[in-house]
Write a protein that holds these residues in place. Structure first.
Motif, short mmCIF file in Angstrom:
data_model
loop_
_atom_site.label_atom_id
_atom_site.label_comp_id
_atom_site.label_asym_id
_atom_site.label_seq_id
_atom_site.Cartn_x
_atom_site.Cartn_y
_atom_site.Cartn_z
N ALA A 169 40.01 -38.00 12.02
CA ALA A 169 41.26 -37.28 11.81
C ALA A 169 41.74 -36.57 13.08
O ALA A 169 42.92 -36.57 13.40
N LEU A 170 40.81 -35.96 13.79
CA LEU A 170 41.18 -35.15 14.96
C LEU A 170 40.68 -35.74 16.27
O LEU A 170 41.19 -35.44 17.33
N GLY A 171 39.61 -36.51 16.20
CA GLY A 171 38.95 -36.96 17.42
C GLY A 171 38.19 -35.78 18.03
O GLY A 171 37.79 -34.85 17.33
N ASP A 172 38.02 -35.80 19.34
CA ASP A 172 37.31 -34.70 20.01
C ASP A 172 38.24 -33.48 20.01
O ASP A 172 39.29 -33.49 20.64
N PHE A 173 37.84 -32.45 19.31
CA PHE A 173 38.78 -31.33 19.09
C PHE A 173 38.61 -30.23 20.14
O PHE A 173 37.55 -30.09 20.74
N PRO A 174 39.66 -29.44 20.37
CA PRO A 174 39.61 -28.40 21.40
C PRO A 174 38.84 -27.16 20.95
O PRO A 174 38.95 -26.74 19.81
N LEU A 175 38.09 -26.60 21.90
CA LEU A 175 37.33 -25.38 21.60
C LEU A 175 37.97 -24.16 22.23
O LEU A 175 37.97 -23.08 21.66
N ALA A 176 38.44 -24.30 23.46
CA ALA A 176 38.96 -23.15 24.19
C ALA A 176 39.61 -23.65 25.47
O ALA A 176 39.09 -24.58 26.09
N ARG A 177 40.69 -23.02 25.86
CA ARG A 177 41.31 -23.36 27.14
C ARG A 177 40.89 -22.30 28.14
O ARG A 177 41.68 -21.46 28.59
N ASP A 178 39.60 -22.30 28.46
CA ASP A 178 39.04 -21.22 29.26
C ASP A 178 37.68 -21.67 29.78
O ASP A 178 36.90 -22.27 29.03
N GLU A 179 37.40 -21.35 31.03
CA GLU A 179 36.15 -21.83 31.64
C GLU A 179 34.91 -21.37 30.87
O GLU A 179 33.93 -22.09 30.74
N ASP A 180 34.94 -20.14 30.37
CA ASP A 180 33.79 -19.58 29.66
C ASP A 180 33.76 -19.97 28.18
O ASP A 180 32.88 -19.52 27.44
N GLY A 181 34.75 -20.67 27.73
CA GLY A 181 34.79 -21.00 26.29
C GLY A 181 35.39 -19.89 25.46
O GLY A 181 35.27 -19.88 24.24
N ALA A 182 36.02 -18.92 26.15
CA ALA A 182 36.61 -17.78 25.43
C ALA A 182 37.96 -18.18 24.84
O ALA A 182 39.01 -17.92 25.42
#
Ligand code: GLU
Length: 311
Positions: A169-182
């Protein structure tokens, strides 16, 4: 009575507190308190371009004015180190992606229904590091999680069962647009687990995001909380409550002299716990709280509904 239940209120300071947020928070609050549980307050202030200055303090102040209280407080912007560590523990399962929303939209194989976009994995194996991806595109890349195939089942206390094969449905989904994952997805999953949240009560707009969050919990070795997704408040046109439906900000009612018990009373009425014009406190609602009487359909805040709060 401590039943071990822990819930949370997790506002984002991207705008002012309004009737829609408060209805969901009221349900979350009563669900925790009626079980003798703890309630944590988490300010989800990682969305920098959209966060409004001062909105965080206003939200907290207005919730207290409405009678909410909580047992613990945290601010995501102060917890970057925690997210960095969580991200590094799943480094082999994530990769930086430079695709814009428009890139992802134009990569859809077929017209896509709903709001969830399918991501075909364009940036898989493309960049060794986040910085390399940043240098390539000139704007912050987003970390994506390699979604494993297979159906994920979420048993929701209000919405019932929800199933989704996230990889399809989504494929590889986004976690964070931030180097630290924040960013929202990683941070909220990590914070719920570290705070011992047993049940997540929130608006049902987030139900479709839950299977992906479940995959992330599994990858991080975190426990899966229970879920209870409740219907949103919509305007008379059936669309999610927004400015065009009138000023439903709590600050506006407060400035106009509407008492907090009237606001809580009207929202309680929409859940079947009070008369339409009854003034009632959260404490008084504890005895009347009943999930079964909450309508399955969205709460319609049309002109007649909103006029009950005019002074
Ligand atoms: N902070 C999110 C919002 O205000 C809620 C996130 C969540 O409950 O998981 O929409």
């Amino acid at each position: 009575m401590d039943t071990g239940y822990a819930g949370r209120l997790a506002p984002s300071p991207t705008g002012a507190l309004h009737l829609g947020n408060v209805r969901t928070f009221m349900i979350a609050y009563l669900r925790a308190r009626s079980r003798g549980g703890r309630l944590l307050f988490r300010m989800e202030d990682l969305d920098h371009p959209r966060d409004k200055p001062g909105a965080d303090r206003a939200i907290e102040d207005e919730l207290r004015w409405l009678g909410f209280e909580w047992d613990g407080f945290c601010r995501q912007s102060e917890r970057r180190a925690v997210y960095r560590e969580a991200l590094s523990s799943i480094r082999d399962k994530v990769y930086p992606c430079v695709c814009s929303r428009r890139d992802v939209e134009s990569a859809q194989g077929a017209p896509h229904s709903g709001e969830q976009l399918y991501y075909p994995g364009t940036c898989r194996g493309r960049f060794a590091t986040w910085r390399e991806a940043l240098a390539f595109s000139g704007r912050p890349p987003c970390w994506r999680f390699r979604a494993p195939p297979g159906e994920v089942r979420v048993e929701d206390a209000f919405a019932g069962e929800f199933r989704q094969d996230v990889s399809a449905a989504l494929g590889d989904f986004p976690l964070a647009r931030d180097e630290d994952g924040a960013g929202y997805t990683l941070a909220s999953v990590v914070d719920d687990a570290l705070a011992g949240v047993r049940e997540v009560v929130r608006g049902d707009d987030l139900l479709p995001a839950t299977p992906a969050q479940t995959l992330l919990q599994d990858a991080l070795g975190l426990p899966r909380p229970s879920y209870c997704h409740v219907p949103l408040v919509v305007g008379g046109d059936g669309r999610r409550l927004a400015k065009r439906h009138g000023d439903t900000r709590i600050a506006a009612y407060r400035a106009a002299g509407v008492r907090p018990g009237r606001i809580i009373g009207l929202l309680a009425h929409s859940c079947g716990w009070a008369g339409a014009d009854e003034e009632v406190s959260l404490a008084e609602l504890l005895e009347r709280f009943d999930m079964d009487s909450i309508p399955r359909a969205p709460c319609v805040a049309d002109a007649a509904f909103l006029s009950r709060l005019s002074v």
